[in-house]
Each structure stands twice: as structure tokens, then as C-alpha cells.
Design an enzyme around this catalytic site. Structure first.
Site: not given
Ligand SMILES: NC(=O)c1ccc[n+]([C@@H]2O[C@H](COP(=O)([O-])OP(=O)(O)OC[C@H]3O[C@@H](n4cnc5c(N)ncnc54)[C@H](O)[C@@H]3O)[C@@H](O)[C@H]2O)c1
Ligand SMILES: O=C(O)C[C@H](O)C(=O)O
Length: 328
Positions: A160, A188
Site C-alpha cells: 500500500d 491492509h
Molecule cells: N498483504 C498484501 O499486501 C497482499 C497482497 C496480495 C495478496 N495478499 C494475500 O496473499 C495471499 C496469497 O495470495 P496468492 O495470490 O498467492 O494466492 P494463491 O491462491 O495463488 O496462493 C495461495 C497458496 O497458499 C496455499 N495454502 C492454502 N492453505 C495453506 C496452508 N494451510 N499452508 C500452506 N499453504 C497453504 C494454497 O495451496 C496456494 O498455493 C492471499 O491471502 C491474498 O489475499 C496479500
Molecule cells: O486486495 C486483495 O485482496 C489482494 C491484496 O491484499 C492487495 O491489496 O492487492
């Protein structure tokens, strides 16, 4: 003399952020070009084959800094001896969902992985939670891993922060590297408060340079708050390359220090600074030195900002209550 390899855990490593993140770590983007690494990659059994594919690609890429790869679906094996834990594993938000909607699924993961980290990670392991709801997952991890020092448990709001820098650089047509000291306060989520009241470009206040308070107090804030949703709408998948890159920025600055005169935003355990309730993981402006973050103190908070700081704190208190109700 060459440094000992650092062990870096990435959970959810077979997912889309994981796929962008592990090569960055193996190239030294996170811990520096002189820091060898051993990657520990965890995912769940249905993703085991894909995880093995990522491991094969890491071998094929022949990264000079990469001294080993542990790819596993066993949480104990994954956590054993790790110096850094980047917690990405979980279920991402889909179009039309709020972060709260992914709460039930994700907080229980963080409760169980807290215990594994507490028992098996290296002493002084630094933890970054990326998976949403990031602040509340980090809080649950902290509460169920009481022997990990609270200063070692953080969540990602650097994405962010970087988004705010990006928006200002586009608006002023300046290099993003010249924009400094924006702040993300709070969650977030769409209640976060992107604050440019102390931000500068080339030493000049952003507010003076933009000279459009209506935009800064309106569209700018909304764009940053809603950027995650906008990416999901455009890609049909949530942000991945920017999330991975920002996770590297977060850990790098935490470990190697922030540049003189520059602060960044990190979700950290509130000590009550700026009248934010203690006991929440809340995003603050921080500086880092010697592997420790410190909240920047003494910034003036006007009435507009105060309301926004309080609103996002309220949401985090509600999420905390909801998280506990999901766990009971
Ligand atoms: N904080 C931020 O700025 C931010 C930004 C983008 C995404 N995110 C979050 O990050 C996370 C991952 O996003 P992504 O796009 O890589 O998702 P994704 O679905 O592509 O990947 C997530 C992975 O986690 C695995 N998983 C599920 N449960 C699990 C467990 N108990 N232990 C280990 N692995 C497990 C899944 O099998 C998958 O491979 C999501 O929660 C998303 O919302 C946060
Ligand atoms: O917004 C979402 O759910 C994904 C991630 O946290 C983001 O900010 O891109």
C-alpha cells in the site's frame, strides 16, 4: 568470509505470489547480494506437485546464492530452523469479496502455523504475514506463539505504501524514487489511511507540489485503498508481482535498515503510539536499524487524519473479535 546461508520460509509457495517471490529471494533481492539462502517452501498436499515444479524451476535457474531448497507439505519440516518466515499461504480474495470474507478460512491456518513456528523456527525468527486478512492473521499468529517476541511479528502494508508513492509520482510526473515518507496507517484493507501530510519530493512537501487538496483527500486516498480490488478486477487474480516485490522491500529494510531520513510503513504490534489502541497489529510509519523497527514519533495528526486513524483501528478491533469467534 562468505556468510552462512539464511533459511527463509515461504508458505503458500506454489501459489501466485510464491511463484513471483521465491526467485526474488534466491536472487538476493530480499536479503542482499552477499547473503546465501536456503528456501523452505510449504504448501498443502493438493498443491504438492505444483510445489515440486517450482522447486525444479529453482534448480533450473541455477541461482548462485541459492544453497538449498526444502519443498514440503509438512509444516514442522518447513518451519525447522528458519530465520525468516514469509507467510503467504491462505485463500486469496476473489472479485466481489471483502477481506473479512476470507477471515474464517485463513485465521485458523495462522493459529496452527503459529505453534509450528514457535516450536521449530530459529531463535529470533522474523515473521512477515502477507495472507489476508494480513493484520489479523499476524495478530492471531502472535497470540498463539507467545514465546516469539512481538517485535518479530509484522504484516505487509508496504505494498500500500508503494502504491501511494506510485500514485504521487504519476500525478507529479516525477520519479517514484524521489517520493518519500508517505504513510499507510491501520489495516491492509479499504479502511487504511494513505497519508501524504509528511511526504516530500526533493525535500518539498507533496501537499504543496500537488496543490489540490480535494484530490489528495479524495481520489488519491480512494485509489490506494481500492487498488487491490482494481487489480483483481483487471487480472481476475489478486496482485502478485507487486506483493512479492513489496514483501522483499519490507524484509530488506527491516534487516538492512531504512535509508537516513526515510521511513516506510509496516504493520506492527501497537504500543499505543498516536492513540492507536495497544494490542492490534496496525500499520505505522517506521524506521529500521540493526534489525529492529521503531515507530516514527511526534508527527502532527490533523482532525481529518485523526478520524481516519480511528476508523481503521475500529475495523481492526472488530476483525479481532470476529477472528476469535471463528476460532472458538
Ligand atoms: N498483504 C498484501 O499486501 C497482499 C497482497 C496480495 C495478496 N495478499 C494475500 O496473499 C495471499 C496469497 O495470495 P496468492 O495470490 O498467492 O494466492 P494463491 O491462491 O495463488 O496462493 C495461495 C497458496 O497458499 C496455499 N495454502 C492454502 N492453505 C495453506 C496452508 N494451510 N499452508 C500452506 N499453504 C497453504 C494454497 O495451496 C496456494 O498455493 C492471499 O491471502 C491474498 O489475499 C496479500
Ligand atoms: O486486495 C486483495 O485482496 C489482494 C491484496 O491484499 C492487495 O491489496 O492487492
Amino acid at each position: 568470509m562468505a556468510k552462512e546461508p539464511a533459511r527463509v520460509l515461504v508458505t503458500g509457495a506454489a501459489g501466485q505470489i510464491g511463484y513471483a517471490l521465491v526467485p526474488m529471494i534466491a536472487r538476493g533481492v530480499m536479503l542482499g547480494l552477499d547473503q546465501p539462502v536456503i528456501l523452505h517452501m510449504l504448501d498443502i498436499p493438493p498443491a504438492a506437485e505444483a510445489l515440486n515444479g517450482v522447486k525444479m524451476e529453482l534448480v533450473d535457474a541455477a541461482f548462485p546464492l541459492l544453497k538449498g531448497v526444502v519443498a514440503t507439505t509438512d509444516v514442522v519440516e518447513a518451519c525447522t530452523g528458519v530465520n525468516y518466515a514469509v507467510m503467504v499461504g491462505g485463500f486469496p480474495r476473489k472479485e466481489g469479496m471483502e477481506r473479512k470474507d476470507v477471515m474464517t478460512k485463513n485465521v485458523s491456518i495462522y493459529k496452527s502455523q503459529a505453534s509450528a513456528l514457535e516450536k521449530h523456527a530459529a531463535a529470533n525468527c522474523k515473521v512477515l504475514v502477507v495472507a489476508n486478512p494480513a493484520n489479523t492473521n499476524a495478530l492471531i499468529l502472535k497470540e498463539f506463539a507467545p514465546s516469539i517476541p512481538e517485535k518479530n511479528i509484522t504484516c505487509l502494508t508496504r505494498l500500500d505504501h508503494n502504491r501511494a508513492l506510485g500514485q504521487i509520482s504519476e500525478r507529479l510526473n516525477v520519479q517514484v524514487s524521489d517520493v518519500k515518507n508517505a504513510i499507510i496507517w491501520g489495516n491492509h484493507s479499504s479502511t487504511q489511511y494513505p497519508d501524504v501530510n509528511h511526504a516530500t519530493v526533493g525535500g518539498k512537501p507533496v501537499r504543496e507540489l500537488v496543490a489540490d487538496d480535494e484530490w489528495l483527500n479524495g481520489e488519491f486516498i480512494k485509489t490506494v485503498q481500492q487498488r487491490g480490488a482494481a487489480i483483481i478486477k483487471a487480472r481476475k487474480l489478486s496482485s502478485a508481482l507487486s506483493a512479492a516485490s513489496s514483501a522483499c522491500d519490507h524484509i530488506r529494510d527491516w534487516v538492512l535498515g531504512t535509508p537516513e531520513g526515510t521511513w516506510v510503513s509496516m504493520g506492527v504490534y501497537s504500543d499505543g503510539s498516536y492513540n492507536v489502541p495497544a494490542g492490534l497489529i496496525y500499520s505505522f510509519p517506521v524506521t529500521c536499524a540493526n534489525g529492529e523497527w521503531k515507530i516514527v514519533q511526534g508527527l502532527s495528526i490533523d482532525e481529518f487524519s485523526r478520524k481516519k486513524l480511528d476508523l481503521t483501528a475500529e475495523e481492526l478491533s472488530e476483525e479481532k473479535t470476529l477472528a476469535y469467534s471463528c476460532l472458538s
